[in-house]
Design an enzyme around this catalytic site. Sequence first.
Site, mmCIF file in Angstrom:
data_model
loop_
_atom_site.group_PDB
_atom_site.id
_atom_site.type_symbol
_atom_site.label_atom_id
_atom_site.label_comp_id
_atom_site.label_asym_id
_atom_site.label_seq_id
_atom_site.Cartn_x
_atom_site.Cartn_y
_atom_site.Cartn_z
ATOM 1 N N ASN A 48 38.698 44.989 5.848
ATOM 2 C CA ASN A 48 39.094 45.431 7.185
ATOM 3 C C ASN A 48 40.600 45.605 7.328
ATOM 4 O O ASN A 48 41.063 46.351 8.179
ATOM 5 C CB ASN A 48 38.590 44.437 8.242
ATOM 6 C CG ASN A 48 38.886 43.002 7.885
ATOM 7 O OD1 ASN A 48 38.470 42.509 6.830
ATOM 8 N ND2 ASN A 48 39.605 42.310 8.731
ATOM 9 N N GLY A 106 28.329 46.343 15.835
ATOM 10 C CA GLY A 106 28.262 47.539 16.667
ATOM 11 C C GLY A 106 29.618 48.107 17.044
ATOM 12 O O GLY A 106 29.821 49.322 17.035
ATOM 13 N N CYS A 133 43.737 38.904 15.389
ATOM 14 C CA CYS A 133 43.658 37.447 15.370
ATOM 15 C C CYS A 133 43.301 36.977 16.768
ATOM 16 O O CYS A 133 43.909 37.408 17.747
ATOM 17 C CB CYS A 133 44.999 36.892 14.924
ATOM 18 S SG CYS A 133 45.067 35.117 14.875
HETATM 19 N N1 PLP Z 1 33.428 41.414 8.766
HETATM 20 C C1 PLP Z 1 34.389 42.356 8.785
HETATM 21 C C2 PLP Z 1 34.784 43.044 7.506
HETATM 22 C C3 PLP Z 1 35.009 42.701 9.984
HETATM 23 O O1 PLP Z 1 35.962 43.638 10.002
HETATM 24 C C4 PLP Z 1 34.594 42.034 11.182
HETATM 25 C C5 PLP Z 1 35.269 42.308 12.466
HETATM 26 O O2 PLP Z 1 36.481 42.296 12.545
HETATM 27 C C6 PLP Z 1 33.588 41.068 11.106
HETATM 28 C C7 PLP Z 1 33.031 40.791 9.878
HETATM 29 C C8 PLP Z 1 33.097 40.340 12.337
HETATM 30 O O3 PLP Z 1 32.435 41.232 13.203
HETATM 31 P P1 PLP Z 1 32.124 40.882 14.735
HETATM 32 O O4 PLP Z 1 33.374 41.190 15.489
HETATM 33 O O5 PLP Z 1 30.988 41.786 15.114
HETATM 34 O O6 PLP Z 1 31.739 39.454 14.818
#
Ligand code: PLP
Length: 384
Positions: free
Chosen positions: A152, A201, A324
Amino acid sequence: MNANAVYLDHNASAPLLPEARAALLAALDSGGNPSSIHRFGRSARAHVEAAREAVAATAGAEAGQVVFTSGATEAIAQGMIGGARAFGVTRILIGATEHAAVQAAAAATGLPVDTLPVDGEGVIDLAALDAALAAASEAGALLLVAIQAVNNETGVLQPLAAIESRLGATPHLLLIDAVQLYGRRPLDFAARAADMMALSGHKIGAPSGIGALLLKGHADEVRLIAGGGQERGRRGGTEAVALIAGFGAAATAFPHHYDAARVMALRDRLEDTIRAYAADAVIFGAGAHRLETTVAFALPGVANTTALMALDLAGVALSSGSACASGKVARSHVLDAMGVAPALADGALRASLGWSSTEQDIAAFAAALEKLPARRTGGAGKAA
Ligand code: PLP
């Protein structure tokens, strides 16, 4: 979202798609509990099941494999904590650049956790994976492996096919955190070796607070939240019908709004802009296969807090890396794992693009860069 704002933070949350908004409002207005047998209940159930079909179709899964959760964090927790419990897992294996949701769920299992190092571009070290698998086989361990498809913060793609084929001979369960890949590339859940996949989502233009855990048939007993038997017993709690309807609509609509080639061209232009501003700018993970959504970069000598505030004043929304929860800018564990020098990592910025991004956004970003108050000494570009 303000139409005049320039939003370059899709990896945090993509702007709500109009189709998702319409479906969300329609489901909110129709009300009802999907477990009720009267007409309102049946209507709510229809919203949920239509969304399940839509999410399944866009993830290469069967509808029965989709469990709606409050987001990917919960899906990951269910997959990892519930998976470890259901299968009697004895060791956890994760990548060094996993999202905090994976790191925290790994710790919460209470099991020993091995972390696979990444190279300087953020790609998992396959030799280290081989060594970890050999040690696990030797010890007769049952592994739970959790790996992200796309990082991410940097957009770096992990070599999932190579990882899956290496895992083959060692007893394991595999969860893929597909949050940042979903919608941008086919996930092919059915065809993959993965046992579980986590989706979110709000990264594809659905509202936040909704996601899904995909479970292959043999992992159907993986549970976390006990309750009234919803989601075929796999996740207790009355379904968030409106959010689920919004998720389903976003899943179907996203491919019509997101054009990977168009976003890639915008990404390239954005990188040219950064390099034109500062010839010594560093783009993290530039040597790896990266998704077109993300540019993680640093302008040496420019603090990211200063840059973020100045860009925000100019109407351009960027991020310092991962969003964060405390709103603070902490040093990125992803860049640390990639061996980026702390002074450079402290300046990290992330621009992330998506379905609503335009050429005007990139032009506005370029103009905002010129207004950065922190003028550097040395280097090329406009900094003085
Ligand atoms: N995994 C990754 C790679 C993400 O980018 C995110 C969100 O930032 C998450 C997990 C967690 O997702 P959620 O915000 O739906 O809990």
